[in-house]
Each structure stands twice: as structure tokens, then as C-alpha cells.
Design a protein around this motif. Structure first.
Motif, short mmCIF file in Angstrom:
data_model
loop_
_atom_site.label_atom_id
_atom_site.label_comp_id
_atom_site.label_asym_id
_atom_site.label_seq_id
_atom_site.Cartn_x
_atom_site.Cartn_y
_atom_site.Cartn_z
N ALA A 168 66.24 30.40 19.20
CA ALA A 168 65.80 29.21 19.75
C ALA A 168 67.08 29.10 20.76
O ALA A 168 66.90 28.79 22.03
N ARG A 169 68.30 29.31 20.53
CA ARG A 169 69.35 29.16 21.12
C ARG A 169 69.43 30.07 22.48
O ARG A 169 69.59 29.88 23.49
N ARG A 170 68.97 31.37 22.26
CA ARG A 170 68.81 32.28 23.27
C ARG A 170 67.61 31.92 24.36
O ARG A 170 68.06 32.16 25.43
N ALA A 171 66.78 31.48 23.70
CA ALA A 171 65.93 30.89 24.53
C ALA A 171 65.93 29.84 25.46
O ALA A 171 65.72 29.69 26.45
N ILE A 172 66.71 29.00 24.86
CA ILE A 172 67.11 27.85 25.67
C ILE A 172 67.85 28.19 26.77
O ILE A 172 68.13 27.75 27.98
N LEU A 173 68.94 28.98 26.33
CA LEU A 173 69.86 29.47 27.30
C LEU A 173 69.20 30.18 28.67
O LEU A 173 69.64 30.22 29.71
N ASP A 174 68.34 31.19 28.01
CA ASP A 174 67.47 31.83 29.16
C ASP A 174 66.65 30.93 29.91
O ASP A 174 66.80 31.09 31.35
N LEU A 175 66.07 29.88 29.34
CA LEU A 175 65.42 28.73 30.21
C LEU A 175 66.32 28.16 31.18
O LEU A 175 65.96 27.97 32.48
N ARG A 176 67.68 27.83 30.51
CA ARG A 176 68.56 27.26 31.57
C ARG A 176 68.85 28.01 32.68
O ARG A 176 68.86 27.43 33.75
N GLN A 177 69.11 29.42 32.35
CA GLN A 177 69.50 30.18 33.55
C GLN A 177 68.25 30.47 34.47
O GLN A 177 68.67 30.52 35.77
N GLN A 178 67.10 30.74 33.89
CA GLN A 178 66.12 30.53 35.10
C GLN A 178 65.77 29.30 35.87
O GLN A 178 65.64 29.65 37.02
N ILE A 179 66.21 28.13 35.20
CA ILE A 179 65.93 27.01 35.93
C ILE A 179 67.18 26.79 37.05
O ILE A 179 66.77 26.42 38.01
N GLN A 180 68.38 27.34 36.47
CA GLN A 180 69.27 27.32 37.41
C GLN A 180 69.35 28.31 38.77
O GLN A 180 69.24 28.25 39.97
N GLN A 181 68.57 29.57 38.55
CA GLN A 181 68.19 30.51 39.41
C GLN A 181 67.21 29.70 40.42
O GLN A 181 67.27 30.09 41.49
N MET A 182 66.12 29.24 39.87
CA MET A 182 65.30 28.62 40.85
C MET A 182 65.82 27.43 41.57
O MET A 182 65.32 27.35 42.56
N THR A 183 66.57 26.57 40.98
CA THR A 183 67.18 25.65 41.67
C THR A 183 68.21 26.22 43.03
O THR A 183 67.96 25.78 44.08
N THR A 184 68.95 27.12 42.63
CA THR A 184 69.85 27.67 43.60
C THR A 184 68.64 28.33 44.67
O THR A 184 69.18 28.18 45.92
N GLN A 185 67.72 29.13 44.26
CA GLN A 185 66.62 29.63 45.46
C GLN A 185 66.33 28.33 46.08
O GLN A 185 65.97 28.63 47.30
N ASN A 186 65.88 27.54 45.68
CA ASN A 186 65.40 26.28 46.56
C ASN A 186 66.08 25.70 47.27
O ASN A 186 65.89 25.48 48.24
N GLN A 187 67.57 25.52 46.87
CA GLN A 187 68.41 25.07 47.75
C GLN A 187 68.63 26.18 49.08
O GLN A 187 68.56 25.83 50.09
N GLN A 188 68.45 27.27 48.64
CA GLN A 188 68.99 28.35 49.77
C GLN A 188 67.47 28.31 50.57
O GLN A 188 67.73 28.27 52.04
N ALA A 189 66.42 27.98 50.18
CA ALA A 189 65.28 27.98 51.02
C ALA A 189 65.23 26.69 51.82
O ALA A 189 64.73 26.86 53.02
N ARG A 190 65.66 25.79 51.30
CA ARG A 190 65.81 24.34 52.00
C ARG A 190 67.00 24.55 53.01
O ARG A 190 66.65 24.18 54.16
N LEU A 191 68.02 25.33 52.92
CA LEU A 191 69.01 25.43 53.86
C LEU A 191 68.21 26.22 55.06
O LEU A 191 68.72 25.86 56.31
N GLN A 192 67.75 27.37 54.75
CA GLN A 192 67.10 28.31 55.71
C GLN A 192 66.40 27.49 56.40
O GLN A 192 66.20 27.94 57.73
N LEU A 193 65.29 26.88 55.87
CA LEU A 193 64.17 26.01 56.60
C LEU A 193 64.97 25.03 57.42
O LEU A 193 64.63 24.61 58.61
#
Length: 228
Positions: A34-59
Motif C-alpha cells: 500500500a505504501r509503495r502504491a501511494i508513493l507511486d501515485l504521488r510520483q505520478q501526480i507530481q510528474q503530471m503536475t510538472t508536465q502541466n506546468q511546463q505545458a502552461r509555460l510553453q503555451l
């Protein structure tokens, strides 16, 4: 209590402890997953947030670039309109009558030569020609016309400071000159090219106030709206 009963209870207790011991590792393993799943989910969310920020900056960068390009295109279009307007005005007699002519053929030829260069879009040569004419015939009836076209030629050849100097001198010498309002339009256009927007606004406002009945005043009003 009988010996048999005591033995049975001891056996049951031992069995319960054994089962508890077996269950603990399984329970601990489930928590780790469960801990690993949560950590993986957090990492995925962080990556998505970073990608969204980069996309907004590029736009945002793309939008800014497009806005800059639109502004540049508008500026070029406005400059083209101004040059067309200037060319149209150059063929008009602003005095209300026939174009001025002088009796001295040499004087007339000295004026006509740079005027031909101006109409052929050879602006540097025209500016030099009008300058030579003014030096030779400073009191000519064609002097104000020559000074107007000299300033206009300097503007067209991107000598904006020279254009301002010559055309302001024309207006200062005779504020009622038929070319005065048009001369101030060229002054304002030169000031815009030099990024002196406050100076351009002041010049355009002067045209509207001092020459309200001229076509230059209508042009000045439209340019003032663009500078708001």
C-alpha cells in the motif's frame, strides 16, 4: 480442574499464538504494498503536475510570441499605410491651386531633379538633392516644398532625427504653410520610429488643435487612437 482440561487449554493457546505469528508477516506485507502504491501515485501526480506546468509555460510563451508577431504586423501595416498616404499627398498641391512654378529654368530644374528621385523612391538621393537646392536657392518660392520633401525623404530613408529637424524647422518658419500639418504628421511618424511615444502624441494633438480642418487632422486622430 482436571489435568486433561488444563492440557487442552494450553494447546489452544499455543495454537492461537502460532496463528497470530503467521498472520503478522502477511499483514506487514500488505502495508508495504500500500505504501509503495501511494508513493507511486504521488510520483505520478507530481510528474503530471510538472508536465502541466511546463505545458502552461510553453503555451504562455507561444501566446506571447504570437502577440508580438501580431503587434509587429500591425506596425508594419500602419507604416505601409502611412507611406502610401505620404505618396498620395506628395502628388497633391496643398496650396489649393496649380503646383508652383518659378521663372528661372535652372532653379526649376534644380527642384524637379530631386522631386523625380523622390517619386522614384530614391529617397537618400532625393534628400541630398533637396538639400542642395535649398543651399543654392534658400529664398525660392519652392523652398518650403523642397524642405517638406527633404524631410519626407529623410524619413523614408530612416533618418528619423534628420526628418524631425528639417520638418520642425519648416513649421517653425511658417506655421501657416500649406504643408505644415503634413510635415507634423511626418514628425510624429519619425518620433514613433524613435520610440518617443509621448512626443508623437504631443505632435498629433498639435495637428488636431492647430489644423482641425485638414485631412492631416483626421489622420492624426486615428493615430492617436492607436497610441492610447
Amino acid at each position: 480442574m482436571s489435568l486433561q482440561s488444563t492440557s487442552l487449554r494450553a494447546a489452544l493457546a499455543a495454537a492461537a499464538l502460532s496463528l497470530t505469528g503467521l498472520a503478522l508477516p502477511a499483514h506487514a506485507f500488505s502495508d508495504d504494498e500500500a505504501r509503495r502504491a501511494i508513493l507511486d501515485l504521488r510520483q505520478q501526480i507530481q510528474q503530471m503536475t510538472t508536465q502541466n506546468q511546463q505545458a502552461r509555460l510553453q503555451l504562455a510563451d507561444q501566446i506571447q510570441t504570437l502577440q508580438h508577431e501580431v503587434t509587429t504586423m500591425r506596425g508594419e501595416l500602419e507604416k505601409l499605410r502611412w507611406e502610401q498616404d505620404l505618396s498620395k499627398r506628395s502628388t497633391q498641391d496643398q496650396s489649393g491651386g496649380s503646383p508652383k512654378q518659378v521663372g528661372n529654368p535652372q532653379e526649376q530644374a534644380a527642384y524637379d531633379q530631386p522631386m523625380g528621385l523622390f517619386r522614384s523612391a530614391k529617397y537618400k538621393e532625393a534628400a541630398a538633392g533637396f538639400g542642395a537646392f535649398l543651399q543654392k536657392y534658400p529664398s525660392s518660392q519652392l523652398a518650403s516644398e523642397a524642405r517638406f520633401y527633404q524631410g519626407s525623404s529623410l524619413y523614408a530613408s530612416k533618418n528619423f532625427k534628420g526628418a524631425i529637424q528639417e520638418l520642425q524647422a519648416l513649421v517653425q518658419a511658417d506655421p501657416h504653410d500649406p504643408r505644415a500639418a503634413d510635415a507634423l504628421l511626418v514628425v510624429a511618424a519619425s518620433q514613433i520610429e524613435l520610440n518617443s511615444l509621448s512626443g508623437a502624441k504631443s505632435t498629433l494633438q498639435r495637428i488636431v488643435k492647430s489644423y482641425p480642418q485638414t485631412s492631416a487632422a483626421e489622420t492624426a486622430k486615428s493615430r492617436l487612437k492607436l497610441l492610447q
